[in-house]
Motif scaffolding. Structure first.
Motif, short mmCIF file in Angstrom:
data_model
loop_
_atom_site.label_atom_id
_atom_site.label_comp_id
_atom_site.label_asym_id
_atom_site.label_seq_id
_atom_site.Cartn_x
_atom_site.Cartn_y
_atom_site.Cartn_z
N ARG A 151 0.62 -1.01 -0.14
CA ARG A 151 0.06 -0.01 0.02
C ARG A 151 0.89 1.45 0.13
O ARG A 151 2.01 1.08 0.39
N TRP A 152 0.36 2.31 -0.23
CA TRP A 152 0.94 3.76 -0.31
C TRP A 152 1.46 4.03 1.03
O TRP A 152 0.30 4.05 1.97
N GLY A 206 -16.02 5.26 -3.51
CA GLY A 206 -14.81 5.96 -3.48
C GLY A 206 -14.70 7.24 -3.11
O GLY A 206 -15.94 8.00 -3.18
N THR A 227 -8.95 11.92 -3.95
CA THR A 227 -8.09 12.27 -3.38
C THR A 227 -6.73 13.14 -4.18
O THR A 227 -6.39 13.94 -3.53
N ARG A 228 -7.13 13.06 -5.41
CA ARG A 228 -6.61 14.20 -6.28
C ARG A 228 -7.23 14.39 -7.48
O ARG A 228 -7.80 13.53 -8.26
N LEU A 265 -7.36 10.56 -8.98
CA LEU A 265 -7.45 9.43 -8.10
C LEU A 265 -8.35 9.33 -7.17
O LEU A 265 -8.82 10.38 -6.50
N VAL A 266 -8.67 8.31 -7.12
CA VAL A 266 -9.98 7.90 -6.37
C VAL A 266 -9.45 6.46 -5.18
O VAL A 266 -9.23 5.36 -5.78
N ARG A 267 -9.58 6.87 -4.04
CA ARG A 267 -9.44 5.85 -2.89
C ARG A 267 -10.50 5.21 -2.84
O ARG A 267 -11.75 5.55 -2.39
N ASP A 300 -4.46 4.34 4.09
CA ASP A 300 -3.30 3.71 3.02
C ASP A 300 -4.37 3.11 2.03
O ASP A 300 -4.03 2.25 1.38
N GLN A 360 -5.61 3.31 -4.12
CA GLN A 360 -6.01 4.40 -4.91
C GLN A 360 -6.03 4.34 -6.33
O GLN A 360 -4.80 3.66 -6.91
N ARG A 418 -1.14 -1.19 -10.67
CA ARG A 418 -2.05 -0.24 -10.79
C ARG A 418 -3.51 -0.67 -11.26
O ARG A 418 -3.50 -1.81 -11.73
#
Length: 157
Positions: A43-44, A97, A100-101, A108-110, A116, A119, A151
């Protein structure tokens, strides 16, 4: 010699002795082991401090050894299940979701309700249009999971 007895994939345990910008140093039987940030988790994470603390005991798989420098390279991630493998079984499903950006080429969707969380990218061509802001909730469909590149692609359509 301890290092010669280790094999790739073998699990070892040690204590975190130092955390640098992108590397965690772990003492394993008197040898300094290194864990690069990407090897900490599937995870990020923003920084290694998000996941580990000095003094914490950590178990990781041996990636390799350098007998000349007497160093050991580890990966806790190698002992963890890859969350994208589970996600790959859900291609075509709709999930909720949070944005997030917002980027020029998409969003970008979590898709997991955790800091964490996984995304994925909603490419501009797959967005529903309209003004979207960070923090907005969206229902998205899992279009593709690329395990080789770690990804996944989502769609708002």
């Amino acid at each position: 010699m301890f290092l010669k007895s280790l094999r790739p994939g073998q699990a070892v345990t040690g204590a975190v002795i130092e955390i640098a910008d992108t590397v965690v140093f772990v003492d394993v039987d008197g040898f300094t082991a290194r864990i690069r940030q990407p090897e900490l988790s599937w995870r990020w994470i923003g920084t290694p401090e998000d996941l580990v603390r000095v003094g914490q005991e950590i178990t990781a798989a041996v990636l390799g050894t350098d007998l000349v420098r007497e160093e050991l390279y580890l990966s806790p991630r190698a002992l963890q299940d890859n969350p994208l493998e589970q996600l790959a079984t859900r291609v075509g499903e709709s999930v909720d979701g949070v944005v997030t950006r917002v980027l020029p080429f998409g969003l970008l969707v979590r898709i997991e309700d955790r800091p964490d969380g996984l995304q994925g990218l909603v490419p501009a061509a797959e967005s529903a249009g309209g003004a979207v802001q960070v923090g907005d909730g969206l229902t998205v469909r899992i279009l593709e999971v690329d395990l080789a590149r770690q990804r996944f692609v989502l769609s708002c359509r």
